[in-house]
Scaffold this motif. Structure first.
Motif: not given
Length: 378
Positions: A158-168, A311-313, A319-323
């Motif tokens: 999960i950390a490698d992809f940079g997702f936010k709010g994803v736990s599993r 989708l935009a949210t 998917i791209l938090p902070g990017q």
């Protein structure tokens, strides 16, 4: 009233010489045409398509191999028996192999990077259930796939992809992606080489079945043939309402190129109702039908603010938090759904056959569905 204005040359070379007319030039229709010519090279086959390009979903989908996420398979098991679900997984897997065999991986840009199912922080119960069922699912699907390692936990990535709010996350190495525009161009070349005639901008208005032939009343004039294959999927009930194929619109976006994009593969969440992938350093993201099933139960192409905003949210916050990213453009495709998980392949009237209701899995199953209906017609 459509008036026939064809010349003698047009009528004898294009209009009145088909042994079989296929309605719909998508993956199923062209696969049926290809199979007909392989089995009987002298057969005269014509494909009629109402759009400028294949109308529906064949060139408007997300380019997923459609293997199916763990939660999707578990959801199917609530509606159908284990035998039926296994049969469908086997069917999709064999269909994907046939597609690759027919067209070649390079010509369709097929990449088996695998697929990931995402679970959000507030979906602990769903995630735990899916992870707990991995052993059962792997055992169930082993015979279809030939491997006992279909699903596995992948939280560490999960950390490698940079997702936010994803736990599993759950990983599936058998999910793949392809370029469906190239897929359809390659398939079109395959069918035209042996002499299949494909005519576009030709909408079927009515089908009249007589004792010795079938007449198709179209926006371009009337065509006569011996047999008809209906391969219009979501639009099938416009000609045969008794087929009860329900349309479902899928809205899709693609971003502009994103420098340093980390994502590679296919990704699902919310039981498969949302899906995204990488393509040319961009993100392709679609879904959201479940926000308002009734509104998306339509034959009309287009977008809605509710789905676009969601989708935009997700793109911005998960998917791209902070990017930084920019959405390049949007489109939509129309899929065909029904109560059963299997497609409808049958004779609907004497010498009229159908291959419809792919339930959003046309890329995986379309090649085999086309071959099955071709065999019926033969």
């Amino acid at each position: 009233m459509v008036t026939n204005t064809f010349s003698y040359w047009e009528r004898t070379a294009f209009i009145d010489n088909a042994d079989v007319i296929i309605i719909g030039s998508g993956l199923v229709g062209l696969s049926a045409a290809l199979h007909l010519k392989k089995q009987r090279p002298t057969l005269k086959v014509t494909v009629l398509e109402r759009g400028f390009l294949p109308t529906g979903a064949s060139t408007k989908n997300a380019g997923f191999a459609c293997f199916g996420s763990a939660s999707e398979v578990l959801a199917s098991l609530k509606k159908s028996s284990a035998d039926e679900v296994l049969k469908m997984v086997d069917y999709k897997w064999r269909g994907l192999q046939r597609l690759r065999q027919n067209l070649g991986d390079n010509d369709i840009d097929y990449r088996q990077h695998g697929g990931y199912e995402l679970f959000f922080d507030d979906e602990a119960g769903l995630a735990d259930n899916c992870v707990d069922q991995i052993g059962y699912l792997n055992k169930l699907l082993k015979d279809a796939i030939g491997s006992a390692n279909v699903y596995s936990a992948a939280d560490a990535k999960i950390a490698d992809f940079g997702f936010k709010g994803v736990s599993r996350m759950i990983y599936n190495p058998f999910e793949g992606q392809l370029h469906t525009g190239k897929m359809m161009r390659t398939l079109l070349n395959k069918v035209t080489n042996p002499g299949v005639l494909v005519l576009n901008d030709c909408e079927i208005l009515k089908i009249e079945n007589s004792d010795n032939h079938i007449e198709l009343v179209t926006s371009q004039g009337n065509f006569k043939t011996n047999k008809v294959i209906l391969a219009t999927n979501a639009f099938a009930s416009q000609l045969f309402p008794e087929l009860k194929v329900i349309p479902g619109r899928g809205q899709v976006l693609v971003t502009k190129p994103i420098p340093g994009l980390k994502l590679k593969g296919t990704y699902h969440f919310d039981e498969g109702y949302y899906y995204f992938r990488n393509i040319d350093n961009r993100i392709l993201f679609g879904g959201g039908r479940n926000l308002d099933f009734k509104t998306e139960e339509t034959w009309e192409f287009g977008q809605t603010d509710a789905v676009k905003n969601q989708l935009a949210t997700y793109l911005k916050e998960v998917i791209l938090p902070g990017q930084h990213f920019e959405i390049d453009y949007w489109w939509s495709g129309i899929m065909g759904f029904g109560d059963a998980i299997s497609p409808i392949v049958k004779q609907v009237e004497p010498n009229i056959f159908c291959a419809v209701r792919c339930n959003g899995m046309g890329v995986a199953m379309g090649s085999l569905v086309g071959e099955e209906v071709a065999e019926l017609a033969l």
